[in-house]
Design a protein around this motif. Structure first.
Motif, short mmCIF file in Angstrom:
data_model
loop_
_atom_site.label_atom_id
_atom_site.label_comp_id
_atom_site.label_asym_id
_atom_site.label_seq_id
_atom_site.Cartn_x
_atom_site.Cartn_y
_atom_site.Cartn_z
N ASP A 35 42.75 31.32 47.01
CA ASP A 35 42.19 30.47 45.97
C ASP A 35 42.62 30.98 44.60
N ASP A 67 42.46 25.20 37.10
CA ASP A 67 42.34 25.53 38.52
C ASP A 67 41.29 26.59 38.80
N LYS A 69 37.73 28.34 39.04
CA LYS A 69 36.37 27.88 39.23
C LYS A 69 35.32 28.83 38.67
N ASN A 144 50.44 31.09 43.34
CA ASN A 144 50.37 30.35 44.60
C ASN A 144 51.52 29.36 44.70
N SER A 170 45.53 28.70 54.64
CA SER A 170 46.23 29.79 53.97
C SER A 170 47.59 30.05 54.65
N ASN A 253 33.82 30.79 47.60
CA ASN A 253 35.02 30.38 46.87
C ASN A 253 36.13 31.42 46.83
N GLU A 254 35.78 32.69 46.64
CA GLU A 254 36.83 33.68 46.42
C GLU A 254 36.53 34.98 47.14
#
Length: 271
Positions: A35, A67, A69, A144, A170, A253-254
């Motif tokens: 992410d 991008d 969050k 990414n 991923s 999320n991360e």
């Protein structure tokens, strides 16, 4: 904290390194199938680890703000972006910020858009740095989207490290990144670090990538290792015993990155 301004600011050791060619601006691309917020943390944590090891490091932050969050802005305020340098509207030394000893920082969030508009021009960052007599041990950026054309703006010789989790999404992203790597036509083995899941899942994920990369693109992969990591929307630290816990509700999320993660990357980079 101050900006890098003129070559006159270089000390005697810097001058000797430049004279004898020890500063080579080695470009490290951390291709992260993760992410966006984790990608930023991967870049910053690795840059800090290199800095702590005494390596003069320039970190390039290229993840767009839209991008992110859990982050409200760039890690360090900067006035100019490297994209502006590549269209020759801003001098390079105005876009690089000296954060602390052995650590410099620059953003490059505008470069892709400017390249698509055919406005970004070479020479690459390595050559531009040498032209102003400012050289680093490592130029580091996490992304990414390791597009060949964009990576080429940072340097012609690039060391690439692939970072992925065992999740299907991923691994799919990782395969697309390996396809970009194949454009380099390099025989170099790509180091891979698997983050999260169980150790068994990590090994299985690497084997899938290894088989697919070899069959489709004749790319050899090297397993750097598996790193245990939790994934959460935020981390809670108990003020009494400083134990770490994560919320049971809400989206994860991360990743929360352990120090062993950065140690593995730095060992691969500097070996």
């Amino acid at each position: 904290m101050s900006s890098v301004n003129t070559p006159a600011g270089l000390d005697q050791a810097d001058g000797l390194r430049t004279m004898f060619g020890d500063a080579t601006n080695r470009v490290i691309c951390l291709a992260c199938a993760l992410d966006p917020d984790t990608i930023v943390h991967v870049g910053h944590g690795t840059a800090q680890a290199l800095k702590n090891a005494g390596q003069r490091t320039l970190m390039i932050d290229e993840v767009p703000l839209a991008d992110r969050k859990t982050m409200s802005g760039f890690l360090y305020p900067t006035k100019y972006d490297l994209g502006q340098v590549f269209i020759n509207s801003v001098a390079l030394n105005k876009s690089i910020r000296h954060i602390e000893e052995n650590l410099w920082y620059a953003t490059s969030a505008k470069l892709r858009h400017l390249f698509e508009e055919r406005r970004a021009k070479l020479p690459n960052l390595d050559e531009r740095l040498k032209a102003i007599h400012l050289e680093f041990d490592y130029i580091l950026f996490a992304t990414n989207n390791p597009d060949f054309n964009i990576v080429n703006f940072f340097g012609q010789s690039v060391q690439r490290i692939l970072i992925a989790s065992p999740e299907f999404e991923s691994l799919s992203m990782a395969m697309n990144m390996l396809r970009q790597f194949s454009i380099y036509h390099s025989d170099a083995t790509i180091p891979v670090l698997i983050l999260g899941g169980t150790e068994e899942e990590g090994q299985a994920a690497f084997e899938k990538l290894q088989h697919a990369a070899k069959e489709a693109m004749s790319i050899d992969l090297q397993m750097l290792g598996w790193i245990k990591a939790i994934k959460a929307s935020r981390v809670i630290i108990d003020p009494e015993d400083f134990s770490v816990s994560t919320p049971t509700e809400g989206p994860a999320n991360e990743f929360v990155l352990p120090t062993g993660f950065f140690k593995s990357i730095v060992e691969s980079i500097t070996s």
